[in-house]
Design an enzyme around this catalytic site. Structure first.
Site, PDB file in Angstrom:
ATOM      1  CB  CYS A  67      -6.989   2.546  -1.504  1.00 25.06           C
ATOM      2  SG  CYS A  67      -5.647   3.299  -0.565  1.00 25.06           S
ATOM      3  CG  HIS A 116     -10.483   0.636   0.845  1.00 24.93           C
ATOM      4  ND1 HIS A 116      -9.502   1.593   0.849  1.00 24.93           N
ATOM      5  CD2 HIS A 116     -11.643   1.288   1.135  1.00 24.93           C
ATOM      6  CE1 HIS A 116     -10.020   2.774   1.132  1.00 24.93           C
ATOM      7  NE2 HIS A 116     -11.324   2.617   1.305  1.00 24.93           N
ATOM      8  CE  LYS A 149      -3.243   7.427  -1.443  1.00 27.74           C
ATOM      9  NZ  LYS A 149      -3.249   6.919  -0.055  1.00 27.74           N
ATOM     10  CE  LYS A 154      -6.590  -0.030   1.632  1.00 33.73           C
ATOM     11  NZ  LYS A 154      -5.704   1.129   1.480  1.00 33.73           N
ATOM     12  CB  SER A 209      -6.981   2.917   4.482  1.00 33.75           C
ATOM     13  OG  SER A 209      -6.961   2.832   3.083  1.00 33.75           O
ATOM     14  CG  ASP A 250      -2.131   0.835   1.117  1.00 34.31           C
ATOM     15  OD1 ASP A 250      -2.102   1.797   0.334  1.00 34.31           O
ATOM     16  OD2 ASP A 250      -3.131   0.533   1.786  1.00 34.31           O
ATOM     17  CG  ASP A 251      -0.433   4.875   0.207  1.00 32.08           C
ATOM     18  OD1 ASP A 251      -1.177   4.569  -0.742  1.00 32.08           O
ATOM     19  OD2 ASP A 251      -0.790   5.615   1.141  1.00 32.08           O
ATOM     20  NE  ARG A 305      -6.085  -1.297  -1.849  1.00 27.87           N
ATOM     21  CZ  ARG A 305      -5.093  -1.875  -1.167  1.00 27.87           C
ATOM     22  NH1 ARG A 305      -5.170  -3.148  -0.837  1.00 27.87           N
ATOM     23  NH2 ARG A 305      -4.043  -1.173  -0.799  1.00 27.87           N
ATOM     24  CG  HIS A 342      -2.378   3.755   3.889  1.00 27.80           C
ATOM     25  ND1 HIS A 342      -2.800   4.642   4.851  1.00 27.80           N
ATOM     26  CD2 HIS A 342      -3.169   3.965   2.810  1.00 27.80           C
ATOM     27  CE1 HIS A 342      -3.807   5.360   4.364  1.00 27.80           C
ATOM     28  NE2 HIS A 342      -4.038   4.980   3.129  1.00 27.80           N
ATOM     29  CG  ASP A 378      -2.325   0.732  -3.122  1.00 30.29           C
ATOM     30  OD1 ASP A 378      -1.167   1.177  -2.979  1.00 30.29           O
ATOM     31  OD2 ASP A 378      -3.269   1.086  -2.392  1.00 30.29           O
ATOM     32  CG  ASN A 379      -1.861   4.251  -4.433  1.00 28.10           C
ATOM     33  OD1 ASN A 379      -2.960   3.811  -4.104  1.00 28.10           O
ATOM     34  ND2 ASN A 379      -1.028   4.749  -3.536  1.00 28.10           N
TER      35      ASN A 379
END
Length: 525
Positions: free
Chosen positions: A85, A140, A333, A138, A163, A45-46, A89, A251, A302-303
């Protein structure tokens, strides 16, 4: 004659032995060829492209991922399907852009809906093909009713529904900690947030909340243990398995880690990066000791990093989005600049994916769905169009040809969601709209429409500093091709089976193990 008779007898005996054992040999070979592969998808994540040491030599905190890159294939032009996010996904699990699957921005704690129910997930496709399916981490993509992962193709779910900064009583985007990492301090419900280790998130196992608040400090270790157990149990079952590990890191809030030291700022980020890397290494070690020859591990993000978080954000490497940076705002992001969606990616499959290969094919998270479906000898869901490419030939070293064109949806910068205003074609990238997300200094780049679009040559200018002169022969050559590609996509979407996500909210759907507790927590603190 006696010698000849003896030789004949030996040959006959040899033939009998071979003949008797041939069916078994053939059956074993046939079983090996017909055995479906296992899949482990790990989504950070992130995470920034430059957070992977194998990508960026300034990073020294991912030895396990770097080792996996040496033993497998590293992709240097790999992209998330969106730069926030939920949309990213949703695209991973549906193989479709947000303009098709309906998920264009993030779902909230109180969201009624999720990934539309008429969208078929990768987990559902593989489950129908005989796979044991699990998600750890996660989700989401909706937590209320049938949007829950147990109703979307996953046999097993262990994780948080959104998140880790979205606890029902905690401030969204809370950095945690802005205090020294050690020693541990307790949470005082009267308002003293000295060094918080718990947030009011629900931790679910299938349909049940098993912990609330969640102890963020131990979450990565808990995920690691659950992932290892799932792999071991699935391996012993004899069924092929699909495990989707959606990590909490990188994240915010970034918790105290097992690499705990009296550090803050970027050192704290590095500690969390190490902990994430440890988890990946443990998963790989488990695969290597159980089902090494028949398992694909695919790691990506994811980004890009959340630049607004300053020293608690990752590295974009060279993809700094210089044109936008000069005009204010972040180019990571929530933007379509390279730093927002170009992410690290490593694929490993012992004996199948060639080792120590750096691949520059233009690929995307969108490609995971069709590739795994093909490798499982399953079929794509009918009646809809997909945006990914089947990339098994690339994985196995037979091709370097990825997407000819890749489309990047707006993900919140300048207030725009979902629209396709950025087009990648070969080494060229066109922006019909630009804008910057909030940066570390608080600035936000204003929305700017471009007609004709800005076009950058990423092969010569990966920093996205200088757009081509619209009067140049180079611009005039590529612009019509980009225009046609975008027009073809929009035409295709207009005749596709397009879904629409429900983004309405109702506080009654907030997960809480004790709805009568004023702060939505399971225990008195």
């Amino acid at each position: 004659m006696e010698g000849l008779s003896l030789l004949t007898a030996v040959l006959v005996a040899f033939c009998i032995v071979i003949f008797c054992h041939l069916p078994n040999l053939c059956l074993k070979d046939q079983k090996r060829r017909l055995q479906k592969p296992n899949f482990v998808i790990i989504l950070a994540d992130d995470i920034g492209w430059g957070d992977l040491g194998a990508n960026w030599d300034k990073t020294k905190d991912t030895p396990n991922l770097d080792k996996m890159a040496l033993e497998g294939m590293r992709f240097v032009d790999f992209h998330s399907a969106a730069s926030t996010c939920s949309p990213s996904r949703a695209s991973l699990l549906s193989g479709r852009l947000g303009v098709r699957n309906g998920v264009t921005h993030n779902f909230a704690v109180s969201s009624v809906g999720g990934l539309p129910l008429n969208e078929t997930t990768l987990a559902k496709v593989l489950k129908n093909a005989g796979y044991v399916t699990g998600i750890i981490g996660k989700w989401h993509l909706g937590h209320s009713g049938y949007f829950h992962p147990n109703f979307r193709g996953f046999d097993y779910y262990f994780g948080i529904p959104y998140s880790n900064d979205m606890g029902c009583t905690d401030t969204p985007g809370y950095n945690l900690p802005p205090c020294p990492s050690c020693p541990l301090h307790s949470f005082n419900i009267s308002g003293n947030r000295d060094c918080v280790t718990e947030v009011a998130l629900p931790l679910l196992e299938n349909l049940n909340i098993v912990e609330q608040p969640v102890n963020l400090t131990s979450l990565a270790e808990t995920y690691k243990k659950r992932a290892v157990q799932f792999i071991q149990d699935a391996s012993e079952s004899g069924q092929p398995f699909f495990l989707y590990i959606a990590l909490a890191q990188m994240h915010v809030p970034l918790p105290i880690t097992q690499h705990c030291a009296n550090v803050s700022g970027h050192g704290h980020y590095r500690n969390n990066l190490k902990e994430m890397d440890d988890l990946v290494g443990r998963v790989k070690d488990t695969i290597d000791s159980t089902v090494k020859e028949n398992t694909l591990i695919w790691f990506t993000g994811d980004n890009g990093p959340w630049a607004q978080k300053c020293e608690l954000a990752g590295s974009v490497g060279p993809f700094i989005g210089a044109w936008q940076a000069e005009r204010g705002g972040s180019s990571a992001k929530r933007t379509t600049w390279e730093g927002g969606h170009r992410v690290p990616a490593v694929a490993y499959w012992s004996g199948r994916i060639p080792a120590n290969v750096t691949n520059s094919a233009l690929l995307s998270v969108l490609d995971i769905f069709p590739t795994l479906t093909f490798l499982a000898n399953a079929s794509l869901p009918p009646g809809r169009h997909f945006d990914g490419v089947e990339a098994s030939d690339i994985l196995f070293g037979g091709s370097h040809d990825g997407h000819k064109v890749l489309f990047h949806p707006n993900s919140g910068a300048a207030g725009q969601y979902g629209d396709i205003k950025t087009v990648r074609m070969g080494e060229y990238k066109a922006y019909y709209m630009t804008g910057g997300a909030q940066a570390c200094d608080g600035s936000i780049g204003r929305k700017q429409d471009h007609d004709p679009p800005l076009i950058f040559n990423l092969g010569q200018d990966p920093e996205e500093s200088f757009p081509l002169d619209s009067r140049s022969a180079e611009y005039q050559r590529v612009f019509p091709e980009i225009e046609k590609a975008l027009g073809d996509l929009l035409q295709d979407i207009s005749v596709d089976n397009v879904s629409k996500a429900d983004y309405s909210q109702d506080h009654s759907v907030i997960p809480c193990c004790n709805p009568h507790h004023v702060v939505c927590r399971c225990e008195e603190l």
